[in-house]
Design an enzyme around this catalytic site. Structure first.
Site, PDB file in Angstrom:
ATOM      1  N   LYS B  87       0.844  -1.200   0.000  1.00  0.00           N
ATOM      2  CA  LYS B  87       0.000   0.000   0.000  1.00  0.00           C
ATOM      3  C   LYS B  87       0.878   1.247   0.000  1.00  0.00           C
ATOM      4  O   LYS B  87       0.639   2.203  -0.727  1.00  0.00           O
ATOM      5  CB  LYS B  87      -0.924   0.006   1.218  1.00  0.00           C
ATOM      6  N   CYS B 176     -12.129   2.230  16.226  1.00  0.00           N
ATOM      7  CA  CYS B 176     -10.942   1.388  16.040  1.00  0.00           C
ATOM      8  C   CYS B 176     -10.015   1.307  17.242  1.00  0.00           C
ATOM      9  O   CYS B 176      -9.258   0.352  17.342  1.00  0.00           O
ATOM     10  CB  CYS B 176     -10.203   1.754  14.747  1.00  0.00           C
ATOM     11  N   MET B 177     -10.015   2.278  18.156  1.00  0.00           N
ATOM     12  CA  MET B 177      -9.059   2.134  19.259  1.00  0.00           C
ATOM     13  C   MET B 177      -9.516   2.687  20.607  1.00  0.00           C
ATOM     14  O   MET B 177      -8.709   2.840  21.512  1.00  0.00           O
ATOM     15  CB  MET B 177      -7.679   2.685  18.883  1.00  0.00           C
ATOM     16  N   MET B 361      -7.359  -4.693  16.178  1.00  0.00           N
ATOM     17  CA  MET B 361      -8.826  -4.675  16.185  1.00  0.00           C
ATOM     18  C   MET B 361      -9.463  -5.862  16.918  1.00  0.00           C
ATOM     19  O   MET B 361     -10.566  -5.739  17.433  1.00  0.00           O
ATOM     20  CB  MET B 361      -9.369  -4.622  14.752  1.00  0.00           C
TER      21      MET B 361
HETATM   22  S1  SF4 Z   1       2.821  -0.855   6.870  1.00  0.00           S
HETATM   23 FE1  SF4 Z   1       1.300   0.790   7.029  1.00  0.00          FE
HETATM   24  S2  SF4 Z   1       2.489   2.662   7.232  1.00  0.00           S
HETATM   25 FE2  SF4 Z   1       3.876   1.066   6.472  1.00  0.00          FE
HETATM   26  S3  SF4 Z   1       3.844   1.277   4.253  1.00  0.00           S
HETATM   27 FE3  SF4 Z   1       2.270  -0.226   4.783  1.00  0.00          FE
HETATM   28  S4  SF4 Z   1       0.371   0.943   5.000  1.00  0.00           S
HETATM   29 FE4  SF4 Z   1       2.059   2.390   5.048  1.00  0.00          FE
END
Ligand code: SF4
Lengths: 77, 772
Positions: B87, B176-177, B361
């Site tokens: 991501k 979430c927390m 979670m």
């Molecule tokens: S682990 Fe989380 S903060 Fe690190 S690159 Fe992946 S999505 Fe981004």
């Protein structure tokens, strides 16, 4: 002029050899994983003939256990 | 300047292989990969925290012209040391989706029409004024997010709590927390983890409690696997309700029945005491024992309220309480064999082993979320395995600034940037810094998130401004809350970057800048504040969420409280906000220092970051002369809690005979509104699915890819079955990822919550299945 990417797994204990073999091949760039025995291979060949030749060489590489394609792009415009 | 097209394609090719590798090999990393290497001469790199999860990886954003074209892991950032997950690597593409919202829109005769930004802001201010005049100050609300930057959350709190005088400020981090916060508060009297990610390299044992780290925190999982490879004697235990990629990579996978983690944690403590593995010196000096109310309800009814009443107990009373939790008895409740419970206890109990517990979670979205946090802390407190390198109970977060913005700035109904609205001293401090009369700040909290949306449905709230979040996908029991938002005489403002099911219910949509199109700060899971500059311009009329709030505040007459210019406001807001935390317990780095470094951990005292809180050797806030000081509690002692096992709010029965568990996948972040617009991630995981145990699937006569209808008492969703896919639930449970707005699984879930934290439980409700 295809650009392809693959996940390549080495034979047991042959990670270094596989990286060396792939790096030495024309039209190949590799990105080895730093924590698992897996190599990303990106190939960029000028024409179909070179592509077929390369695929044949990959198939016969003794350090290679398995290869699977993850991306294919035919760059002809 | 045009980037080399082949270099782009090759980078995309490598990217897709890396995505594939990430989903096949848990925790895999490719530190050597630098996207766009072929065109590196044309790219300038600038630091930022990753936009997505709460790990807070440092990234370098590659810019060509005025366009962000590449990302690589920041080798100077101690969080990820140059690594990134799939991501993160593709994050810049989220800026450039085709349907980006670039203009303000208002609803006219049922249709959204584009208007100039000033017109939309005028309308928002006018509508707020009118609503307050007609229905009172508590009829307007702000619903934000753990993706709010710190300045976003700060100005929201200042406007609503300080200027307007309503405590109607909540954030999706409640979903979430919140249980993590109440866990910390009840056990230690102060929020956020005592340890840091560096614990990973010191620990010998990792126990992940209901936490699929291989997919949800892949970079930290990589660090864990790398440590195991390097040190050889490292053990990873995956303690979960379904088999996942994390289970496959762990040394041992132990499955428990939903909600019975409470019983197992107590059984581990029982074993620790029975075998005299207690660290008596630590326990006597640094802990006290307590119990609270039991049978505390589930919050499924409107206006539910609960207040715990803690009572002191002795160690002997605690021991008697644990007698109900022998491994043999707990085996019957939990499905975990007594042998496995004893094995887990022996790992925690072994004085030669350093142990980290990780959770996210699974423990937070739990109708007894506060209790389970207390119980895991109990294990670490009884054995004294806490606040030292490698001994670390560690609560992870899911959003990039759930800690920084929601917990530290206090963007929840009861909270202030320092302390709580109920405390006179905290109100006085806020009023002084905000330059408002102290009487403006209401001493009574109003609505937590679920109750806030119930109030919107009832009509107690008439105006709601939603920023950087997508509640029309994420609220549990969603049908009720969507219908509420759509009622006549409700006015909904949504600030976002793409159309979502939440913008679909809006009366005004404001186009927002995203991530590095604005300056800001995030705060990650290990108390690290991370600054980012405006690296590229936002498209069209987009405006930062902070500036949108400032514009509206000024229109409401609060120029004095929001005086800053557009070229300076982030620095000025940071320095004002920092005054709230001016003490050795929470001091934060200056604006200049944040700009310079790849994140700074607080407490930041005398130019030094604090890595292990409550440990006198590391934490300057500790009283001298002691080895540990849990200074959140008045007597400096942490609380060990007697908390029983209680079942979920809704369990399978004859009619609804399956558990429904929901969660995430590695490719998509949160509701997918950004990652589904990144082609390589979307193609890798184009739609959601329902994981079914192969034997249950055979009973139903369903094969992989066939459609199944999931039905609860609240709604239903039909989607494709995944059998023996990347996750496998046990018999009697199904699992559905929530990232896909085409399959709104939250129409099926239940809005039950932990009575202490008010965080809903998305992991447990009852459903039945039908083959379609
Ligand atoms: S682990 Fe989380 S903060 Fe690190 S690159 Fe992946 S999505 Fe981004």
């Amino acid at each position: 002029m295809p650009i392809l990417s693959f996940l390549v797994l080495p034979q047991a204990g042959a990670m270094e050899q596989l990286c060396a073999d792939l790096s030495a091949m024309e039209h190949c760039e590799i990105i080895p994983s730093d924590n698992q025995e897996v190599v990303v291979l990106v190939t960029d060949t000028p024409d179909e003939e070179a592509e077929n030749k390369l695929q044949e060489m990959l198939k016969n590489l003794p350090s290679l256990q398995s290869i699977s394609m993850t991306f294919g792009h035919n760059a002809e415009q | 300047m045009k980037l080399n097209r082949r270099a782009f394609i090759k980078s995309a090719a490598a990217g897709s292989a890396i995505v594939a590798a990430g989903s096949i090999f848990p925790g895999i990393s490719f530190a050597g990969w630098q996207q766009q290497e072929g065109a590196s001469g044309q790219i300038s790199w600038q630091k930022a925290p990753c936009r997505f999860c709460g790990t807070g990886c440092g990234v370098l954003v590659g810019v060509s012209g005025d366009r962000a074209v590449a990302v690589k892991g920041d080798p100077n950032c101690s969080v990820n040391k140059g690594l990134c997950c799939v991501k993160g690597f593709h994050s810049v593409q989220a800026l450039y989706g085709k349907d980006r919202i670039k203009k303000a829109q208002v609803r006219r005769n049922g249709k959204m029409v584009e208007v100039p930004m000033t017109e939309a802001l005028d309308l928002i201010a006018a509508k707020m004024k009118e609503t307050i005049e007609k229905h009172g100050k508590d009829s307007v609300a702000m619903y934000g997010s753990g993706q709010w930057t710190i300045p976003d959350g700060y100005v929201a709190s200042k406007l609503f709590k300080g200027c307007i005088g309503t405590n109607n400020v909540e954030a999706n981090a409640r979903l979430c927390m919140a249980s993590a916060v109440t866990g910390f508060m009840t056990s230690f009297g102060i929020d956020e983890p005592m340890g840091c990610y560096e614990d990973i390299e010191h620990a010998d044992v990792f126990v992940t409690w209901g936490n699929n780290m291989a997919e949800m925190h892949p970079v930290l999982f990589s660090r864990m696997l790398a440590s195991r490879k390097r040190k050889k004697n490292v053990t990873i235990i995956d303690f979960a309700t379904r088999t996942t990629r994390s289970s496959q990579a762990a040394d041992k996978s132990i499955l428990f029945k939903p909600s019975t983690d409470l019983a197992v944690a107590n059984a581990i403590c029982y074993e620790i005491i029975r075998n005299d593995w207690v660290n008596w010196d630590f326990v006597k000096k640094h802990t006290t024992f307590h119990k609270g109310k039991t049978n505390i309800g589930y919050g499924t009814e409107d206006h539910f309220s609960f207040t715990d009443v803690p009572e002191d107990i002795s160690f002997e009373q605690y021991k008697t309480f644990l007698a109900d939790y022998t491994p043999e008895k707990v085996e019957k409740i939990s499905g975990v064999s007594a042998k496995d419970i004893k094995y887990m206890a022996s790992l925690y109990g072994d004085p030669t082993k350093k142990v980290m517990s990780f959770w996210c979670m699974g423990m937070n979205q739990h109708v007894r979320g506060t209790w389970i946090q207390n119980l895991v802390y109990n294990i670490h407190l009884l054995t004294g395995k806490i606040s030292t390198p490698g001994n670390s109970p560690f609560s992870l977060t899911g959003q990039p600034s759930a800690c920084g913005t929601v917990r530290e700035v206090g963007t929840l109904t009861h909270a202030l940037p320092h302390g709580v609205v109920m405390n006179e001293h905290d109100r006085e401090m806020a009023a002084k810094i905000w330059d408002v009369p102290v009487t403006n700040i209401d001493p009574k909290p109003t609505y937590h998130t679920v109750e806030m949306f119930r109030a919107l449905d009832r009509g107690d709230i008439r105006f709601m401004w939603i920023q950087v979040t997508n509640p029309m996908v994420t609220m549990p029991n969603l049908n009720r809350y969507r219908n509420g938002a759509l009622k006549d005489d409700r006015f909904i403002v949504v600030s976002d970057v793409y159309p979502t099911p939440t913008t679909a219910v809006a009366d005004v949509i404001l186009p927002a800048t995203l991530w590095v199109e604005q300056e800001g700060m995030f705060g990650n899971s290990e108390r690290r504040t991370q600054h980012f500059d405006r690296i590229v311009p936002g498209p069209g009329d987009t405006m930062s969420d902070t500036w949108q709030i400032i514009e509206v505040a000024r229109r409401l007459g609060f120029q004095k409280q929001f005086p800053w210019g557009e070229d300076e406001y982030i620095g000025k807001i940071w320095e004002e906000y920092r005054r709230f935390h001016d003490s050795p317990k929470h001091n934060m780095a200056s604006y200049e220092m944040l700009k310079e470094r790849s994140g700074v951990q607080w407490p930041f005292v005398n130019g030094k970051e604090t890595r292990w809180r409550f440990n006198t050797k590391h934490d300057p806030a500790c009283k001298p002369g002691t080895d540990f000081d849990f200074y959140g509690k008045k007597d400096g002692k942490a609380w060990i809690w007697a908390r029983p096992y209680e079942p979920a709010a809704e369990s399978p029965d004859q009619e609804y005979n399956f558990w429904l568990n929901t969660g995430r996948v590695i490719e998509h972040w949160h509701t997918g509104s950004m990652t589904r617009r990144i082609p390589v991630l979307h193609n890798a995981m184009p739609e959601s699915y329902v994981e079914i145990n192969p034997e249950d699937a055979a009973d139903l006569g369903v094969v992989n890819g066939e459609k199944v209808k999931i039905i609860s008492r609240r709604g239903s969703v039909t989607m494709k079955a995944s059998i023996n896919g990347r996750g496998v639930p046990p018999r009697g449970m199904v699992f559905v990822p929530f990232f896909d707005e085409s399959y709104l699984i939250n129409e099926v879930t239940l809005d039950a919550f932990c009575p202490i934290s008010k965080q809903p439980d998305y992991k447990k409700c009852a459903v039945r299945l039908e083959k379609v």
